[in-house]
Design an enzyme around this catalytic site. Structure first.
Site, PDB file in Angstrom:
ATOM      1  N   ASN A  11       0.871  -1.172   0.000  1.00  0.00           N
ATOM      2  CA  ASN A  11       0.000   0.000   0.000  1.00  0.00           C
ATOM      3  C   ASN A  11       0.908   1.221   0.000  1.00  0.00           C
ATOM      4  OD1 ASN A  11      -1.778   2.066   0.505  1.00  0.00           O
ATOM      5  ND2 ASN A  11      -2.229   1.453   2.621  1.00  0.00           N
ATOM      6  N   TRP A  12       1.026   1.852  -1.163  1.00  0.00           N
ATOM      7  CA  TRP A  12       1.974   2.967  -1.268  1.00  0.00           C
ATOM      8  C   TRP A  12       1.453   4.256  -0.637  1.00  0.00           C
ATOM      9  CZ3 TRP A  12       4.320   2.640  -6.944  1.00  0.00           C
ATOM     10  CH2 TRP A  12       5.226   1.584  -6.966  1.00  0.00           C
ATOM     11  N   LYS A  13       0.193   4.289  -0.297  1.00  0.00           N
ATOM     12  CA  LYS A  13      -0.419   5.508   0.277  1.00  0.00           C
ATOM     13  C   LYS A  13      -0.104   6.700  -0.646  1.00  0.00           C
ATOM     14  CE  LYS A  13      -0.024   3.294   4.697  1.00  0.00           C
ATOM     15  NZ  LYS A  13       0.075   3.399   6.144  1.00  0.00           N
ATOM     16  N   HIS A  97      -9.401   1.670   4.574  1.00  0.00           N
ATOM     17  CA  HIS A  97      -8.133   1.783   5.310  1.00  0.00           C
ATOM     18  C   HIS A  97      -8.324   2.758   6.471  1.00  0.00           C
ATOM     19  CE1 HIS A  97      -4.026   2.833   6.309  1.00  0.00           C
ATOM     20  NE2 HIS A  97      -3.687   1.681   5.764  1.00  0.00           N
ATOM     21  N   GLU A  99      -6.644   5.090   7.569  1.00  0.00           N
ATOM     22  CA  GLU A  99      -6.379   6.512   7.268  1.00  0.00           C
ATOM     23  C   GLU A  99      -7.562   7.137   6.537  1.00  0.00           C
ATOM     24  OE1 GLU A  99      -2.609   5.767   5.391  1.00  0.00           O
ATOM     25  OE2 GLU A  99      -1.803   5.188   7.350  1.00  0.00           O
ATOM     26  N   GLU A 169      -5.559  -4.530  10.473  1.00  0.00           N
ATOM     27  CA  GLU A 169      -4.469  -3.600  10.729  1.00  0.00           C
ATOM     28  C   GLU A 169      -4.742  -2.810  12.003  1.00  0.00           C
ATOM     29  OE1 GLU A 169      -2.351  -2.553   6.771  1.00  0.00           O
ATOM     30  OE2 GLU A 169      -4.046  -1.214   6.988  1.00  0.00           O
ATOM     31  N   GLY A 175       2.647   2.266  10.741  1.00  0.00           N
ATOM     32  CA  GLY A 175       3.662   3.308  10.584  1.00  0.00           C
ATOM     33  C   GLY A 175       4.336   3.716  11.879  1.00  0.00           C
ATOM     34  N   SER A 215       3.360  -2.088  10.293  1.00  0.00           N
ATOM     35  CA  SER A 215       4.811  -2.210  10.508  1.00  0.00           C
ATOM     36  C   SER A 215       5.371  -3.583  10.149  1.00  0.00           C
ATOM     37  CB  SER A 215       5.180  -1.829  11.951  1.00  0.00           C
ATOM     38  OG  SER A 215       4.846  -0.486  12.204  1.00  0.00           O
ATOM     39  N   GLY A 236       2.838  -1.106   4.166  1.00  0.00           N
ATOM     40  CA  GLY A 236       2.990   0.292   3.773  1.00  0.00           C
ATOM     41  C   GLY A 236       4.450   0.617   3.502  1.00  0.00           C
ATOM     42  N   GLY A 237       5.109   1.175   4.497  1.00  0.00           N
ATOM     43  CA  GLY A 237       6.489   1.678   4.370  1.00  0.00           C
ATOM     44  C   GLY A 237       7.453   0.728   3.677  1.00  0.00           C
TER      45      GLY A 237
HETATM   46  P1  PGA Z   1       2.922   0.284   7.512  1.00  0.00           P
HETATM   47  O1  PGA Z   1       1.461   0.545   6.893  1.00  0.00           O
HETATM   48  O2  PGA Z   1       3.403  -1.038   6.949  1.00  0.00           O
HETATM   49  O3  PGA Z   1       3.755   1.436   7.036  1.00  0.00           O
HETATM   50  O4  PGA Z   1       2.769   0.241   8.988  1.00  0.00           O
HETATM   51  C1  PGA Z   1       0.551  -0.496   6.713  1.00  0.00           C
HETATM   52  C2  PGA Z   1      -0.766   0.031   6.163  1.00  0.00           C
HETATM   53  O5  PGA Z   1      -1.221   1.076   6.629  1.00  0.00           O
HETATM   54  O6  PGA Z   1      -1.363  -0.584   5.253  1.00  0.00           O
END
Ligand code: PGA
Length: 252
Positions: A11-13, A97, A99, A169, A175, A215, A236-237
């Site tokens: 997930n590149w956000k 998600h 966010e 999640e 993050g 994470s 994500g990251g």
């Molecule tokens: P993260 O994000 O791996 O950077 O914690 C995961 C996500 O929000 O899908």
């Protein structure tokens, strides 16, 4: 029991321009070969702007959107519709998600409409659920996540569930560098499978993929995805750089 293929979804956000996405795609060859060898499905959900680039340059991997409108067209400024995704050959989307829930006011009911719209079009919804730190510390994780699952998937048929993936999640792990322990993650994912059993029956519950996210890194992906009810990761990251993405596939 049906075999559930492992899935690693990035997930590149709001990261990566088109030029940066091209650089990522240029170093994907070995990762794709490795994933094929290990029978792991891999994919990336970039910004809308990068979807076409990825569809063209990252053949053979899943390319998904990070959200989609429940409406087919109309006066919904800045929204992107299912027909627009379909035209690019994009058949997956993340829905709900945390966010989006936090910054864009997405509700379980709103997510339900989007999941329904996707499955009606034979597209795959990656429906995200997860609790805040406050809810976790109050010991109310299952109650919270159970409601998100029941309300978000309400009215779907057993057949519809062929096109649904769940991502658990915990918000406190996204993050933050704080990963849920494999035990915590497995407990909640197992609980989600029980809720699915209750809603759709055992056959569906055993078939649906449940991902963990929060994470996930090359260093912890193995123990997390090694759990019985965890079928992959939403990352994500650590999905942004091609070498990290490769290391995730290597270690899974
Ligand atoms: P993260 O994000 O791996 O950077 O914690 C995961 C996500 O929000 O899908």
């Amino acid at each position: 029991m049906p075999e559930r293929k492992k899935l690693l979804l990035g997930n590149w956000k709001m990261n990566h321009t088109i030029a940066e996405a091209k650089v990522f795609c240029d170093s994907l060859k070995e990762t794709k070969e490795l994933a094929k060898e290990k029978k792991i499905l891999i994919g990336v959900c970039p910004s809308y702007l990068c979807l076409e680039t990825l569809k063209k340059k990252a053949k053979g991997i899943i390319v998904g959107a990070q959200d989609v409108s429940a409406f087919e067209k109309g006066a919904y400024t800045a929204q992107v519709s299912i027909p627009m995704l379909k035209e690019l050959g994009v058949t997956w989307s993340i829905i709900g998600h945390s966010e989006r829930r936090e910054y864009n006011g997405e509700t379980n009911q709103g997510c339900n409409a989007k999941v329904k719209a996707l499955v009606k079009n034979q597209m795959t919804a990656v429906y995200c659920v997860g609790e805040s730190l406050e809810t976790y510390e109050a010991g109310k994780t299952n109650e919270w996540v159970g409601t998100q699952i029941r309300e978000g998937l309400e009215g779907l048929s057993k057949e519809d569930m062929d096109n649904v993936v769940i991502a658990y999640e915990p918000i406190w792990a996204i993050g933050t560098g704080k990963t849920a322990t494999p035990e915590i993650a497995e407990n909640v994912c197992g609980f989600i499978r029980d809720v699915l059993k209750d809603m759709f029956g055992k056959g569906v519950a055993n078939k649906v993929k449940i991902l963990y996210g929060g994470s996930v890194k090359p260093g912890n992906v193995h123990e997390l995805i090694g759990q019985a009810d965890i079928d992959g990761a939403l990352v994500g990251g650590a999905s942004l750089k091609a070498e990290d993405f490769k290391a995730l596939v290597e270690n899974l």
